[in-house]
Design a protein around this motif. Structure first.
Motif, PDB file in Angstrom:
ATOM      1  N   TYR A  77       0.834  -1.199   0.000  1.00  0.00           N
ATOM      2  CA  TYR A  77       0.000   0.000   0.000  1.00  0.00           C
ATOM      3  C   TYR A  77       0.871   1.253   0.000  1.00  0.00           C
ATOM      4  N   GLY A  78       0.983   1.888  -1.142  1.00  0.00           N
ATOM      5  CA  GLY A  78       1.676   3.158  -1.249  1.00  0.00           C
ATOM      6  C   GLY A  78       3.172   3.072  -1.464  1.00  0.00           C
ATOM      7  N   LEU A  79       3.761   1.882  -1.270  1.00  0.00           N
ATOM      8  CA  LEU A  79       5.211   1.738  -1.414  1.00  0.00           C
ATOM      9  C   LEU A  79       5.599   1.098  -2.737  1.00  0.00           C
ATOM     10  N   HIS A  80       4.611   0.613  -3.479  1.00  0.00           N
ATOM     11  CA  HIS A  80       4.795   0.101  -4.837  1.00  0.00           C
ATOM     12  C   HIS A  80       5.611  -1.194  -4.887  1.00  0.00           C
ATOM     13  N   PHE A  81       5.457  -2.034  -3.863  1.00  0.00           N
ATOM     14  CA  PHE A  81       6.083  -3.355  -3.868  1.00  0.00           C
ATOM     15  C   PHE A  81       5.338  -4.286  -4.815  1.00  0.00           C
ATOM     16  N   THR A  82       6.052  -5.258  -5.352  1.00  0.00           N
ATOM     17  CA  THR A  82       5.457  -6.409  -6.021  1.00  0.00           C
ATOM     18  C   THR A  82       5.574  -7.599  -5.071  1.00  0.00           C
ATOM     19  N   TYR A  83       4.926  -8.692  -5.412  1.00  0.00           N
ATOM     20  CA  TYR A  83       5.075  -9.899  -4.604  1.00  0.00           C
ATOM     21  C   TYR A  83       6.532 -10.350  -4.584  1.00  0.00           C
ATOM     22  N   GLU A  84       7.217 -10.200  -5.703  1.00  0.00           N
ATOM     23  CA  GLU A  84       8.632 -10.582  -5.774  1.00  0.00           C
ATOM     24  C   GLU A  84       9.471  -9.712  -4.850  1.00  0.00           C
ATOM     25  N   ASP A  85       9.162  -8.420  -4.791  1.00  0.00           N
ATOM     26  CA  ASP A  85       9.874  -7.524  -3.879  1.00  0.00           C
ATOM     27  C   ASP A  85       9.698  -7.976  -2.430  1.00  0.00           C
ATOM     28  N   ILE A  86       8.473  -8.337  -2.072  1.00  0.00           N
ATOM     29  CA  ILE A  86       8.221  -8.781  -0.695  1.00  0.00           C
ATOM     30  C   ILE A  86       9.062 -10.003  -0.377  1.00  0.00           C
ATOM     31  N   ALA A  87       9.045 -10.981  -1.274  1.00  0.00           N
ATOM     32  CA  ALA A  87       9.802 -12.220  -1.045  1.00  0.00           C
ATOM     33  C   ALA A  87      11.296 -11.941  -0.929  1.00  0.00           C
ATOM     34  N   GLU A  88      11.811 -11.101  -1.809  1.00  0.00           N
ATOM     35  CA  GLU A  88      13.240 -10.809  -1.795  1.00  0.00           C
ATOM     36  C   GLU A  88      13.626  -9.981  -0.571  1.00  0.00           C
ATOM     37  N   MET A  89      12.767  -9.056  -0.155  1.00  0.00           N
ATOM     38  CA  MET A  89      13.053  -8.253   1.026  1.00  0.00           C
ATOM     39  C   MET A  89      13.032  -9.115   2.283  1.00  0.00           C
ATOM     40  N   ALA A  90      12.117 -10.072   2.341  1.00  0.00           N
ATOM     41  CA  ALA A  90      12.089 -10.992   3.472  1.00  0.00           C
ATOM     42  C   ALA A  90      13.350 -11.849   3.497  1.00  0.00           C
ATOM     43  N   ALA A  91      13.763 -12.339   2.340  1.00  0.00           N
ATOM     44  CA  ALA A  91      14.989 -13.136   2.258  1.00  0.00           C
ATOM     45  C   ALA A  91      16.209 -12.308   2.640  1.00  0.00           C
ATOM     46  N   PHE A  92      16.138 -10.993   2.420  1.00  0.00           N
ATOM     47  CA  PHE A  92      17.224 -10.077   2.784  1.00  0.00           C
ATOM     48  C   PHE A  92      17.331  -9.913   4.298  1.00  0.00           C
ATOM     49  N   HIS A 123      -0.388 -11.697   0.606  1.00  0.00           N
ATOM     50  CA  HIS A 123       0.665 -10.793   1.049  1.00  0.00           C
ATOM     51  C   HIS A 123       1.523 -11.424   2.141  1.00  0.00           C
ATOM     52  N   VAL A 124       0.869 -12.147   3.050  1.00  0.00           N
ATOM     53  CA  VAL A 124       1.620 -12.827   4.110  1.00  0.00           C
ATOM     54  C   VAL A 124       2.463 -13.957   3.534  1.00  0.00           C
ATOM     55  N   LEU A 125       1.870 -14.744   2.653  1.00  0.00           N
ATOM     56  CA  LEU A 125       2.596 -15.879   2.092  1.00  0.00           C
ATOM     57  C   LEU A 125       3.750 -15.444   1.198  1.00  0.00           C
ATOM     58  N   ALA A 126       3.655 -14.253   0.604  1.00  0.00           N
ATOM     59  CA  ALA A 126       4.754 -13.756  -0.226  1.00  0.00           C
ATOM     60  C   ALA A 126       6.016 -13.593   0.600  1.00  0.00           C
ATOM     61  N   ALA A 127       5.874 -13.146   1.839  1.00  0.00           N
ATOM     62  CA  ALA A 127       7.021 -12.980   2.727  1.00  0.00           C
ATOM     63  C   ALA A 127       7.335 -14.272   3.474  1.00  0.00           C
ATOM     64  N   GLY A 128       6.293 -15.039   3.769  1.00  0.00           N
ATOM     65  CA  GLY A 128       6.436 -16.200   4.629  1.00  0.00           C
ATOM     66  C   GLY A 128       6.088 -15.824   6.055  1.00  0.00           C
ATOM     67  N   VAL A 129       5.380 -16.692   6.722  1.00  0.00           N
ATOM     68  CA  VAL A 129       4.954 -16.423   8.098  1.00  0.00           C
ATOM     69  C   VAL A 129       6.143 -16.108   8.993  1.00  0.00           C
ATOM     70  N   GLU A 130       7.252 -16.780   8.772  1.00  0.00           N
ATOM     71  CA  GLU A 130       8.424 -16.600   9.631  1.00  0.00           C
ATOM     72  C   GLU A 130       9.041 -15.216   9.499  1.00  0.00           C
ATOM     73  N   HIS A 131       8.692 -14.472   8.452  1.00  0.00           N
ATOM     74  CA  HIS A 131       9.226 -13.119   8.249  1.00  0.00           C
ATOM     75  C   HIS A 131       8.149 -12.042   8.391  1.00  0.00           C
ATOM     76  N   SER A 132       6.956 -12.418   8.835  1.00  0.00           N
ATOM     77  CA  SER A 132       5.822 -11.501   8.833  1.00  0.00           C
ATOM     78  C   SER A 132       5.413 -11.087  10.241  1.00  0.00           C
ATOM     79  N   SER A 133       4.864  -9.893  10.330  1.00  0.00           N
ATOM     80  CA  SER A 133       4.230  -9.453  11.566  1.00  0.00           C
ATOM     81  C   SER A 133       2.963  -8.686  11.212  1.00  0.00           C
ATOM     82  N   ILE A 134       2.100  -8.528  12.210  1.00  0.00           N
ATOM     83  CA  ILE A 134       0.857  -7.793  12.028  1.00  0.00           C
ATOM     84  C   ILE A 134       0.840  -6.623  13.005  1.00  0.00           C
ATOM     85  N   GLY A 135       0.728  -5.412  12.474  1.00  0.00           N
ATOM     86  CA  GLY A 135       0.543  -4.234  13.314  1.00  0.00           C
ATOM     87  C   GLY A 135      -0.848  -3.686  13.054  1.00  0.00           C
ATOM     88  N   SER A 136      -1.463  -3.126  14.079  1.00  0.00           N
ATOM     89  CA  SER A 136      -2.841  -2.653  13.871  1.00  0.00           C
ATOM     90  C   SER A 136      -2.884  -1.458  12.930  1.00  0.00           C
TER      91      SER A 136
END
Length: 331
Positions: free
Chosen positions: A228-243, A270-283
């Motif tokens: 939302y607003g940062l212009h990520f793709t699913y690939e970006d999310i996965a690669e950023m999580a791997a980073f 969106h969660v699965l793109a990063a993987g649960v192990e790299h994800s968090s939920i903020g309100s």
């Protein structure tokens, strides 16, 4: 090639379609969360850590103040909350709040958003705030160049029309290199082992920033609402999580909220793109006419369970991952 002209009628149709999609999303959310037992959610709220609470006072209308946010978190059995305001830092006030509310056993954290209203990309302000206990440094949000560009269609990214118009902030120079003051800020964040957040920068800027941050010893990286607003793709999310970054999804964008823009299925994707192990939920809640931060987190937990995530997976996203990021000992 001649630029396409979007007629006012077309804009109205698009806006109506967006409103209808949001209404459909919220209806689906209400149906899904109604299938989940409150007792299960009560258990998953125990020890939860919300790193994205917009309580007040603020330049924007808030439904609860910082004290009430702590009291509500305590009533829900939560372990900690992070206060975020776009235009000032709560960190210097936390010792006073600890004296008054420490008996509630909710860890309280504050940070600094690098908007022009707080000094912008000023290493001296960052150093002072870190010395006063700031745990997280957000890159510019409402006054980032990307945010200002992305708001031309009146998105729901944070804004405040009452404030003086601000020039857009970027962390790179004309050649795409990280600015020297930003490098100083990264050095300070590394020295204090604080968290670096992407703020509302463009994904391209974030890659440049996080790569430089890693070189300078920053260990804790956080991306807020990447889709939302940062212009990520699913690939970006996965690669950023791997980073090595934690990818935080904002509950307000998915639950029964006036900020809803994504369907339940998109939350799962969106969660699965990063993987649960790299994800968090903020309100990302606290605004008026919205669920409270606690209620929004409860809805997010119900929605995740209804989407097929296990209790252990949800616990990882709302308790363990944010607790680790902020430096709390394992529960």
């Amino acid at each position: 090639m001649r630029a396409q002209v979007v007629k006012p009628y077309t804009r109205l149709v698009r806006r109506k379609e967006t409103c209808m999609a949001t209404a459909n999303n919220r209806e689906e959310v209400r149906a899904l969360i109604s299938t989940i037992d409150d007792a299960v959610v009560d258990g998953l709220m125990k020890g939860a850590v919300d790193l994205h609470v917009h309580s007040g006072p603020s330049t924007m209308a808030r439904q609860l103040d910082h004290f009430q946010a702590v009291e509500q978190a305590a009533a829900a059995g939560m372990r900690g909350i992070m206060f975020k305001d776009h235009h000032y830092s709560v960190a210097p006030f936390l010792p006073i709040m600890e004296r008054v509310l420490g008996h509630l056993n909710v860890a309280m954290f504050g940070g600094l958003v690098l908007n022009n209203t707080t000094g912008g990309l000023n290493p001296f302000v960052v150093d002072a705030q870190l010395n006063q206990g700031a745990k997280l440094v957000w890159m510019p949000t409402a006054q980032s160049a990307n945010h200002i560009r992305s708001s031309h269609r009146k998105t729901r990214l944070a804004s405040n029309v009452r404030l003086k118009a601000s020039p857009g902030i970027t962390v790179v120079d004309a050649y795409g290199e990280i600015l020297d003051p930003v490098k100083e800020i990264l050095d300070s964040i590394a020295a204090f082992d604080a968290i670096l957040s992407s703020g509302h920068l463009h994904v391209w800027e974030i890659w440049k920033l996080f790569t430089e941050a890693r070189k300078r010893g920053v260990k804790r990286l956080l991306v807020n609402h990447p889709m939302y607003g940062l212009h990520f793709t699913y690939e970006d999310i996965a690669e950023m999580a791997a980073f090595g970054a934690v990818i935080e999804q904002s509950a307000c964008l998915y639950v029964d909220s006036r900020f809803n823009v994504f369907s339940p299925q998109e939350l799962k994707e969106h969660v699965l793109a990063a993987g649960v192990e790299h994800s968090s939920i903020g309100s990302d809640l606290g605004q008026v006419d919205n669920p409270s931060p606690v209620e929004g987190l409860r809805q997010a937990i119900k929605l995740l369970l209804a989407l097929g995530f296990t209790e252990d997976e949800v616990r990882l996203m709302v308790r363990d991952n944010p607790a680790k990021l902020v430096g709390l000992d394992p529960a």
